[in-house]
Design a protein around this motif. Structure first.
Motif, PDB file in Angstrom:
ATOM      1  N   THR A 312       0.816  -1.216   0.000  1.00 47.83           N
ATOM      2  CA  THR A 312       0.000   0.000   0.000  1.00 47.83           C
ATOM      3  C   THR A 312       0.846   1.262   0.000  1.00 47.83           C
ATOM      4  O   THR A 312       0.329   2.354   0.203  1.00 47.83           O
ATOM      5  N   GLY A 313       2.154   1.112  -0.217  1.00 52.41           N
ATOM      6  CA  GLY A 313       3.028   2.276  -0.132  1.00 52.41           C
ATOM      7  C   GLY A 313       3.264   2.649   1.318  1.00 52.41           C
ATOM      8  O   GLY A 313       3.019   1.864   2.237  1.00 52.41           O
ATOM      9  N   LYS A 314       3.699   3.850   1.538  1.00 53.15           N
ATOM     10  CA  LYS A 314       3.968   4.299   2.899  1.00 53.15           C
ATOM     11  C   LYS A 314       2.661   4.562   3.640  1.00 53.15           C
ATOM     12  O   LYS A 314       1.710   5.091   3.086  1.00 53.15           O
ATOM     13  N   ALA A 315       2.628   4.182   4.895  1.00 52.00           N
ATOM     14  CA  ALA A 315       1.473   4.475   5.752  1.00 52.00           C
ATOM     15  C   ALA A 315       1.971   5.263   6.951  1.00 52.00           C
ATOM     16  O   ALA A 315       3.153   5.247   7.273  1.00 52.00           O
ATOM     17  N   ASN A 316       1.059   5.950   7.595  1.00 51.60           N
ATOM     18  CA  ASN A 316       1.442   6.751   8.752  1.00 51.60           C
ATOM     19  C   ASN A 316       1.593   5.876   9.988  1.00 51.60           C
ATOM     20  O   ASN A 316       0.928   6.059  10.998  1.00 51.60           O
ATOM     21  N   LEU A 317       2.477   4.911   9.862  1.00 52.12           N
ATOM     22  CA  LEU A 317       2.695   3.975  10.956  1.00 52.12           C
ATOM     23  C   LEU A 317       4.183   3.829  11.260  1.00 52.12           C
ATOM     24  O   LEU A 317       4.659   2.740  11.550  1.00 52.12           O
ATOM     25  N   ALA A 318       4.894   4.918  11.171  1.00 47.77           N
ATOM     26  CA  ALA A 318       6.281   4.943  11.613  1.00 47.77           C
ATOM     27  C   ALA A 318       6.292   5.383  13.071  1.00 47.77           C
ATOM     28  O   ALA A 318       5.521   6.251  13.480  1.00 47.77           O
ATOM     29  N   TYR A 319       7.128   4.757  13.862  1.00 46.35           N
ATOM     30  CA  TYR A 319       7.154   5.037  15.290  1.00 46.35           C
ATOM     31  C   TYR A 319       8.572   5.351  15.742  1.00 46.35           C
ATOM     32  O   TYR A 319       9.508   4.631  15.387  1.00 46.35           O
ATOM     33  N   THR A 320       8.693   6.403  16.532  1.00 41.83           N
ATOM     34  CA  THR A 320       9.936   6.583  17.256  1.00 41.83           C
ATOM     35  C   THR A 320       9.958   5.530  18.366  1.00 41.83           C
ATOM     36  O   THR A 320       8.927   4.906  18.674  1.00 41.83           O
ATOM     37  N   TYR A 321      11.096   5.372  18.982  1.00 42.43           N
ATOM     38  CA  TYR A 321      11.189   4.392  20.065  1.00 42.43           C
ATOM     39  C   TYR A 321      10.237   4.745  21.208  1.00 42.43           C
ATOM     40  O   TYR A 321       9.561   3.864  21.755  1.00 42.43           O
ATOM     41  N   GLU A 322      10.163   6.026  21.543  1.00 41.69           N
ATOM     42  CA  GLU A 322       9.273   6.453  22.627  1.00 41.69           C
ATOM     43  C   GLU A 322       7.812   6.172  22.282  1.00 41.69           C
ATOM     44  O   GLU A 322       7.027   5.734  23.123  1.00 41.69           O
ATOM     45  N   GLU A 323       7.436   6.447  21.044  1.00 40.27           N
ATOM     46  CA  GLU A 323       6.056   6.167  20.618  1.00 40.27           C
ATOM     47  C   GLU A 323       5.781   4.666  20.633  1.00 40.27           C
ATOM     48  O   GLU A 323       4.693   4.227  21.011  1.00 40.27           O
ATOM     49  N   ALA A 324       6.768   3.893  20.234  1.00 40.49           N
ATOM     50  CA  ALA A 324       6.602   2.441  20.187  1.00 40.49           C
ATOM     51  C   ALA A 324       6.381   1.864  21.582  1.00 40.49           C
ATOM     52  O   ALA A 324       5.582   0.930  21.758  1.00 40.49           O
ATOM     53  N   LYS A 325       7.050   2.411  22.564  1.00 37.96           N
ATOM     54  CA  LYS A 325       6.851   1.936  23.938  1.00 37.96           C
ATOM     55  C   LYS A 325       5.394   2.116  24.365  1.00 37.96           C
ATOM     56  O   LYS A 325       4.789   1.202  24.957  1.00 37.96           O
ATOM     57  N   GLN A 326       4.827   3.276  24.063  1.00 33.97           N
ATOM     58  CA  GLN A 326       3.440   3.537  24.447  1.00 33.97           C
ATOM     59  C   GLN A 326       2.467   2.630  23.699  1.00 33.97           C
ATOM     60  O   GLN A 326       1.504   2.110  24.276  1.00 33.97           O
ATOM     61  N   GLU A 327       2.722   2.423  22.417  1.00 36.50           N
ATOM     62  CA  GLU A 327       1.857   1.533  21.634  1.00 36.50           C
ATOM     63  C   GLU A 327       1.930   0.096  22.151  1.00 36.50           C
ATOM     64  O   GLU A 327       0.924  -0.619  22.187  1.00 36.50           O
ATOM     65  N   SER A 328       3.099  -0.316  22.548  1.00 34.57           N
ATOM     66  CA  SER A 328       3.251  -1.685  23.041  1.00 34.57           C
ATOM     67  C   SER A 328       2.433  -1.899  24.307  1.00 34.57           C
ATOM     68  O   SER A 328       1.827  -2.960  24.489  1.00 34.57           O
ATOM     69  N   LEU A 329       2.398  -0.898  25.160  1.00 34.30           N
ATOM     70  CA  LEU A 329       1.614  -1.020  26.399  1.00 34.30           C
ATOM     71  C   LEU A 329       0.118  -1.154  26.107  1.00 34.30           C
ATOM     72  O   LEU A 329      -0.593  -1.913  26.759  1.00 34.30           O
ATOM     73  N   LYS A 330      -0.350  -0.419  25.115  1.00 31.92           N
ATOM     74  CA  LYS A 330      -1.761  -0.503  24.742  1.00 31.92           C
ATOM     75  C   LYS A 330      -2.084  -1.870  24.126  1.00 31.92           C
ATOM     76  O   LYS A 330      -3.114  -2.472  24.428  1.00 31.92           O
TER      77      LYS A 330
END
Length: 602
Positions: A312-330
């Motif tokens: 699908t090409g690029k999606a707005n799902l790039a994460y910095t490490y800090e953002e990734a930590k929060q997403e992982s908790l959810k």
């Protein structure tokens, strides 16, 4: 002139992005003291030689001393190995790791008498001792596992010789590791912005995801130039390693190296062959997915370097490490508050080495033992794949944490066969979380594509690796020379068989075997595939919100090696001696392939 982006040196990495190994040993003096104490433990342990079977009490005392010694040694080893992995170019860390490898070999040689002496006891004698000494009963399963090796244990002298040569026998893997992580120099390539960047193991995966075909093609071709250049050396190291596996299996009376490797986890060979049979039956699903990729990308020729870029090409799902930590908790919240608290502890206590630096070991892993934190090594890149990697490795680390905090030392580790199940269950939970929270059809398609790519890489690709690994050992056992040309010929044909006629079988991919470290891990890779399939059932159980099923899963994470692996999984809700769990996994793959086709081919 465009400035070339280079990896930071280790000393340039922010402290908060590095793991805190001082939690293990605060300084070199503390490490040296631990080594000295270990050496004294060995001297004390030797006094038990010849006495193990004299009475229930001597068996108990010797067994506890043996476990204490192992506990001290593994803590020293994991510290030295992680220090080396964080910067393989550092001469001090290289020397430290070499010193510890020699120490392991020396200690192993000195205590190699123990298992043969223990196994000289009859089952009747052990049963009598278990009744006579109640404290021995906590070691009953451990004794069962050890006694199962009885037919394959050699004499004291032979065991000591093998143990003393462990660092020599491990030389092929070590040589490959130094070449792959420290010595290989890759060319500069262009990134999507046109900047010249230094190609590395960590960056390679990100470039293959590029929507710019020239970027991924250049990365693919220039990476394999290096492996092709050293193909004869790499074939020699791999062939020598395989020869060592076959030699030890024959020496110990196993029918094959495969049987010996699986026996270490009490896994019947049937589990391995059933996996390959089921994957073979379901290859049309992979071919169908490859055809979809070719159609959606609008390519007249689909190459191996086109298999990782998002459809699908690029999606707005790039994460910095800090953002990734929060997403992982959810994403992991469904596992309960207690589980989440331990994940937060990992983030707050510097258990994770985050970013890539010069000389750092490639890839990612979770590492830790009974008396250390369950550390994680990453080579972070800001993409969805690395969010999955973080969640995956956190699955390993939480498995380790819950095991070590709920089991005594003798059961405070888990067999490799169970390890990949916890990590891939986390990946499945993340996929479901993203599909539920991302409502944009393009983003949903991106997540489905990512899941299918993950399945392709974890089930189909690892089964391909498992088939190649089995072939390697069978060829060597039959006296065939494993030359670079022979390896490339077989691997190239196997790759074509797996991916089908829709993909061009690029000549470079025939040398993929040369860059896969897992071929040195002794029949390890099949467990990625079986683990992913089992995780499909477990994740569905967790998502059902049935408290009993969640409890059964958490019990699995806490079980360690207190029971046989297949029994642990049965109690968790998956029977891995049958093919049903694999068939269920392929059903999920097909369902999500249908969903993706529906979104992309409207």
């Amino acid at each position: 002139m465009t400035e070339v982006k280079k990896l930071p040196q280790r000393k340039e990495v922010p402290v908060e992005l590095t793991w805190d190994l001082e939690l293990i040993f605060a300084n070199s003096g503390e490490f040296d003291a631990a080594v000295t104490e270990l050496e004294q433990q060995v001297i004390t342990f030797l006094t038990y030689q010849g006495q193990v079977g004299q009475s229930a009490q001597t068996l108990l005392t010797a067994l506890e001393a043996w476990l204490d010694l192992d506990r001290a040694l593994e803590k020293i080893y994991v510290y030295a190995s992680m220090k080396n992995d964080q910067d393989t170019k550092n001469a001090e860390y290289q020397a430290l790791f070499t010193r510890v490898q020699k120490l392991v070999a020396e200690v192993s040689a000195k205590i190699a008498w123990f298992e043969p002496e223990l196994l000289a006891l009859s089952e009747e004698t052990v049963a009598t001792y278990l009744q006579a000494e109640p404290k021995l009963q906590q070691y009953q399963h451990l004794l069962e596992v050890l006694l199962a090796k009885k037919a394959h244990i050699l004499s004291d002298k032979e065991e000591a010789l093998l143990a003393g040569a462990s660092d020599i026998l491990g030389a092929p893997e070590n040589i490959f590791g130094v070449l792959n992580n420290a010595d290989f120099k890759f060319a500069q390539v262009s990134d999507e912005a046109g900047n010249k960047v230094q190609l590395s193991q960590g960056l390679y995966g990100k470039l293959l995801e590029s929507v710019n075909r020239e970027v991924r093609k250049e990365a693919f071709e220039k990476l394999y130039l290096v492996y092709h250049q050293f193909r004869h050396t790499l074939a020699t190291t791999l062939a020598t390693h395989v020869r060592m596996h076959n030699f030890e299996a024959k020496l110990r009376g196993y029918n094959s190296a495969q049987e010996r490797a699986l026996a270490s986890n009490s896994i019947p060979v049937k589990v391995y062959t059933t996996l390959l049979e089921q994957v073979e039956q379901h290859l049309p699903l992979l071919h169908r997915y490859v055809e979809l990729r070719k159609k959606v990308l609008g390519l007249t020729e689909l190459h191996m370097y086109d298999l990782y870029t998002p459809l699908t090409g690029k999606a707005n799902l790039a994460y910095t490490y800090e953002e990734a930590k929060q997403e992982s908790l959810k994403a992991l919240a469904v596992l309960g508050d207690d589980y989440l608290e331990h994940v937060k502890e990992a983030y707050a206590s510097r258990w994770i080495d985050v970013v890539e630096n010069e000389g750092k070991r490639s890839g990612a892993y979770s590492s830790g033992v009974y008396d250390t934190a369950p550390y994680i090594l990453l080579n972070w890149q800001d993409n969805l794949d690395n969010l999955f990697t973080l969640v995956h490795e956190m699955g390993h680390s939480m498995h380790t944490y819950l095991t070590t905090h709920n089991q005594p030392y003798q059961y405070g580790d888990y067999p490799i066969f169970l390890a990949e199940i916890a990590s891939t269950t986390n990946e499945n939970l993340l996929t479901q979380y993203l599909l539920e929270t991302q409502k944009d059809p393009q983003v949903q398609a991106y997540v489905l594509n990512h899941y299918l790519d993950g399945f392709k890489g974890t089930v189909f690709r690892q089964a391909q690796f498992a088939q190649f690994e089995l072939w390697l050992h069978e060829q060597e056992a039959s006296g065939q020379a494993l030359t670079a040309e022979k390896l490339a010929d077989y691997y190239g044909k196997l790759n074509q068989h797996y991916y089908g006629s829709a993909v061009v079988n690029d000549q470079q991919i025939a040398y993929e075997w040369a860059r896969i470290p897992h071929f040195y891990y002794n029949f390890y890779v099949y467990q990625y595939a079986t683990g992913f399939a089992a995780a499909t059932t477990l994740s569905q159980n967790i998502l059902s919100k049935d408290p009993a099923k969640l409890t059964a899963y958490l019990d699995y994470l806490q079980a360690g090696s207190s029971n046989y692996p297949l029994e642990v999984m049965k109690q968790a809700g998956v029977n891995m001696e049958e093919s049903a769990y694999l068939q269920e996994a392929f059903k999920v793959f097909e369902k999500r392939l249908n969903q993706l086709e529906g979104l992309l081919l409207k």
